[in-house]
Design an enzyme around this catalytic site. Structure first.
Site, PDB file in Angstrom:
ATOM      1  N   GLY A 154       8.088   2.451   4.244  1.00  0.00           N
ATOM      2  CA  GLY A 154       9.237   1.498   5.079  1.00  0.00           C
ATOM      3  C   GLY A 154      10.511   1.941   4.685  1.00  0.00           C
ATOM      4  O   GLY A 154      10.802   2.796   4.111  1.00  0.00           O
ATOM      5  N   ILE A 156      12.298   0.475   2.383  1.00  0.00           N
ATOM      6  CA  ILE A 156      12.675   0.461   0.905  1.00  0.00           C
ATOM      7  C   ILE A 156      12.067   1.973   0.440  1.00  0.00           C
ATOM      8  O   ILE A 156      12.586   2.544  -0.445  1.00  0.00           O
ATOM      9  CB  ILE A 156      11.899  -0.673   0.091  1.00  0.00           C
ATOM     10  CG1 ILE A 156      12.791  -2.040   0.457  1.00  0.00           C
ATOM     11  CG2 ILE A 156      12.078  -0.518  -1.289  1.00  0.00           C
ATOM     12  CD1 ILE A 156      11.898  -3.428  -0.087  1.00  0.00           C
ATOM     13  N   ARG A 176       0.069   3.842   6.640  1.00  0.00           N
ATOM     14  CA  ARG A 176      -0.817   3.416   7.577  1.00  0.00           C
ATOM     15  C   ARG A 176      -0.907   4.325   8.720  1.00  0.00           C
ATOM     16  O   ARG A 176      -1.678   5.040   9.331  1.00  0.00           O
ATOM     17  CB  ARG A 176      -0.970   1.872   8.011  1.00  0.00           C
ATOM     18  CG  ARG A 176      -2.272   1.874   8.823  1.00  0.00           C
ATOM     19  CD  ARG A 176      -2.140   0.097   9.283  1.00  0.00           C
ATOM     20  NE  ARG A 176      -2.384  -0.535   8.137  1.00  0.00           N
ATOM     21  CZ  ARG A 176      -2.619  -1.941   8.190  1.00  0.00           C
ATOM     22  NH1 ARG A 176      -2.308  -2.685   9.271  1.00  0.00           N
ATOM     23  NH2 ARG A 176      -2.864  -2.624   7.186  1.00  0.00           N
ATOM     24  N   THR A 177       0.359   4.639   9.416  1.00  0.00           N
ATOM     25  CA  THR A 177       0.955   4.886  10.598  1.00  0.00           C
ATOM     26  C   THR A 177       1.924   6.129  10.077  1.00  0.00           C
ATOM     27  O   THR A 177       2.998   5.804   9.697  1.00  0.00           O
ATOM     28  CB  THR A 177       1.550   4.238  11.626  1.00  0.00           C
ATOM     29  OG1 THR A 177       0.593   3.412  11.744  1.00  0.00           O
ATOM     30  CG2 THR A 177       1.563   5.200  12.657  1.00  0.00           C
ATOM     31  N   THR A 235       7.611  -1.765  -7.455  1.00  0.00           N
ATOM     32  CA  THR A 235       8.413  -2.922  -7.281  1.00  0.00           C
ATOM     33  C   THR A 235       8.264  -3.708  -5.923  1.00  0.00           C
ATOM     34  O   THR A 235       9.073  -4.542  -5.401  1.00  0.00           O
ATOM     35  CB  THR A 235      10.024  -2.254  -7.082  1.00  0.00           C
ATOM     36  OG1 THR A 235       9.968  -1.210  -6.087  1.00  0.00           O
ATOM     37  CG2 THR A 235      10.531  -1.734  -8.370  1.00  0.00           C
ATOM     38  N   ARG A 237       4.719  -5.719  -4.978  1.00  0.00           N
ATOM     39  CA  ARG A 237       4.066  -6.754  -5.276  1.00  0.00           C
ATOM     40  C   ARG A 237       2.938  -6.766  -6.445  1.00  0.00           C
ATOM     41  O   ARG A 237       2.240  -5.803  -6.400  1.00  0.00           O
ATOM     42  CB  ARG A 237       3.266  -7.654  -4.069  1.00  0.00           C
ATOM     43  CG  ARG A 237       4.417  -8.410  -3.230  1.00  0.00           C
ATOM     44  CD  ARG A 237       5.128  -9.500  -3.996  1.00  0.00           C
ATOM     45  NE  ARG A 237       5.994 -10.257  -2.860  1.00  0.00           N
ATOM     46  CZ  ARG A 237       7.134  -9.927  -2.905  1.00  0.00           C
ATOM     47  NH1 ARG A 237       7.715  -9.159  -3.766  1.00  0.00           N
ATOM     48  NH2 ARG A 237       7.960 -10.711  -2.165  1.00  0.00           N
ATOM     49  N   GLU A 266       2.549 -13.691 -11.764  1.00  0.00           N
ATOM     50  CA  GLU A 266       3.955 -14.135 -12.041  1.00  0.00           C
ATOM     51  C   GLU A 266       4.127 -15.842 -12.199  1.00  0.00           C
ATOM     52  O   GLU A 266       3.498 -16.296 -11.366  1.00  0.00           O
ATOM     53  CB  GLU A 266       4.967 -13.495 -11.099  1.00  0.00           C
ATOM     54  CG  GLU A 266       4.951 -11.968 -11.187  1.00  0.00           C
ATOM     55  CD  GLU A 266       5.972 -11.655 -10.119  1.00  0.00           C
ATOM     56  OE1 GLU A 266       6.690 -12.008  -9.473  1.00  0.00           O
ATOM     57  OE2 GLU A 266       6.037 -10.264  -9.982  1.00  0.00           O
ATOM     58  N   HIS A 284      10.927  -9.146 -12.146  1.00  0.00           N
ATOM     59  CA  HIS A 284      11.034  -9.149 -10.876  1.00  0.00           C
ATOM     60  C   HIS A 284      12.664  -9.538 -10.436  1.00  0.00           C
ATOM     61  O   HIS A 284      12.909 -10.465  -9.835  1.00  0.00           O
ATOM     62  CB  HIS A 284      10.151 -10.530 -10.183  1.00  0.00           C
ATOM     63  CG  HIS A 284       9.988 -10.492  -8.745  1.00  0.00           C
ATOM     64  ND1 HIS A 284       8.781 -11.078  -8.279  1.00  0.00           N
ATOM     65  CD2 HIS A 284      10.449  -9.662  -7.651  1.00  0.00           C
ATOM     66  CE1 HIS A 284       8.652 -10.647  -7.188  1.00  0.00           C
ATOM     67  NE2 HIS A 284       9.870  -9.862  -6.744  1.00  0.00           N
ATOM     68  N   GLY A 286      14.202  -6.807  -8.306  1.00  0.00           N
ATOM     69  CA  GLY A 286      14.496  -5.723  -7.617  1.00  0.00           C
ATOM     70  C   GLY A 286      15.519  -6.293  -6.806  1.00  0.00           C
ATOM     71  O   GLY A 286      16.519  -5.009  -6.322  1.00  0.00           O
TER      72      GLY A 286
END
Length: 319
Positions: A154, A156, A176-177, A235, A237, A266, A284, A286
């Site tokens: 995506g 990021i 996925r696509t 980075t 989840r 977390e 965490h 980022g």
């Protein structure tokens, strides 16, 4: 009557101060809103500003008969039951734009830090023993010329790819696509199925959302596929990686190391992870720059205004 906005966490107020008299904004008195404050305001609240990493429980939503919008402060929205909100006719949004570059920046930093042993050497030079300098001592791994496998391309993931390519890495990806060939050519990336990506990558960087398909997607079988010289960076989840499988892979030298910003449970970080010399761990962070936090507040405010002006056409995650 002004639209009432209940902010659940102490975030920068920039943006909110520009909303004007049509909006009443309630910030928490402390860092996190108290149960008493929620009870005081929830019955007349039109908008809840929830914050990534802080669960918005469904019973709070149930107490808000006028709630129309949950404006989540963060790109990840696994802290909100978006399907439950949709059933109740409540729109849920996120703030992807400001977090793209800083998260990619940290992913790239973790790759460099773990491959070049920055964390380990930084710790050692601060001890009484220090480190011995020498031509064939303190050897690490260069990333130039190596292959980066990105899982989840995506915004990021694409920003991470740009950084890697600029540093001389080859980039393959899985999502996925797949992208169309023109965009692949523009980004200079190549699609691979997950198994091939894991087998061929020198660094694997995770950039997927957390959902039923990605929860625990990197486990024992996936680590078995990776090179024993490869590094994994997360980075995204924490639960995307099975932490027990990760620790097993580190313990048995199935991979060369890991750079982690997120964790399974977390804010807890497993003590076992802290004992590995070949891990670089951050809490965490980022998106944790002041610039980003302020930009996120401004975007949340703009989303709220667009929603009530009936021209919100993006950022909706439960449409």
């Amino acid at each position: 009557m002004a639209h009432k906005i209940l902010v659940l966490f102490s975030i920068p107020n920039c943006g909110f101060t520009e909303l004007g008299s049509d909006y009443e904004v309630i910030f928490p008195k402390g860092e996190i809103i108290s149960d008493e404050e929620i009870e005081q305001h929830i019955g007349t609240t039109d908008v809840i500003v929830s914050v990534f990493g802080n669960k918005l429980e469904n019973h709070i939503i149930d107490k808000a008969p006028h709630l129309k919008l949950i404006a989540n402060y963060g790109v990840g929205y696994d802290n909100v039951d978006i399907n439950y909100a949709k059933e109740k006719g409540i729109v849920v949004t996120n703030t992807p734009d400001p977090v793209t570059e800083p998260t990619a920046e940290l992913a790239h930093a973790l790759m460099l830090a773990v491959a070049r042993q920055v964390g380990l050497l930084n710790s050692k030079v601060r001890t009484n023993e220090g480190v011995t300098m020498g031509v064939m001592k303190n050897l690490s791994t260069t990333l130039t010329g190596k292959t980066l496998g990105i899982i989840g391309l995506g915004a990021i993931g694409k920003a991470t790819a740009r950084r890697a390519i600029a540093s001389g890495m080859h980039v393959v990806y899985n999502k996925r696509t797949p992208l169309d060939s023109a965009e692949e050519q523009e980004l200079n990336v190549s699609y691979m199925d997950l198994e091939d990506l894991l087998q061929q990558s020198d660094v694997v960087s995770l950039h997927t959302p957390l959902n039923d398909d990605t929860n625990g997607m990197i486990g024992d079988a996936e680590f078995q596929l990776m090179k024993n010289t490869a590094y994994i960076v997360n980075t995204a989840r924490g639960p995307v990686i099975d932490e027990n499988a990760l620790m097993n892979a580190l313990q048995n030298n199935l991979i060369a190391g890991a750079g982690l910003d997120v964790y399974w449970n977390e804010p807890e970080i497993p003590q076992a992870l802290l004992k590995f010399d070949n891990t670089v761990l951050t809490p965490h962070v980022g998106t944790a720059t002041l610039d980003t936090r302020e930009e996120m507040s401004i975007l949340v405010s703009e989303i709220i205004k667009m929603f009530f002006n009936k021209n919100l056409k993006q950022y909706i995650v439960n449409g």
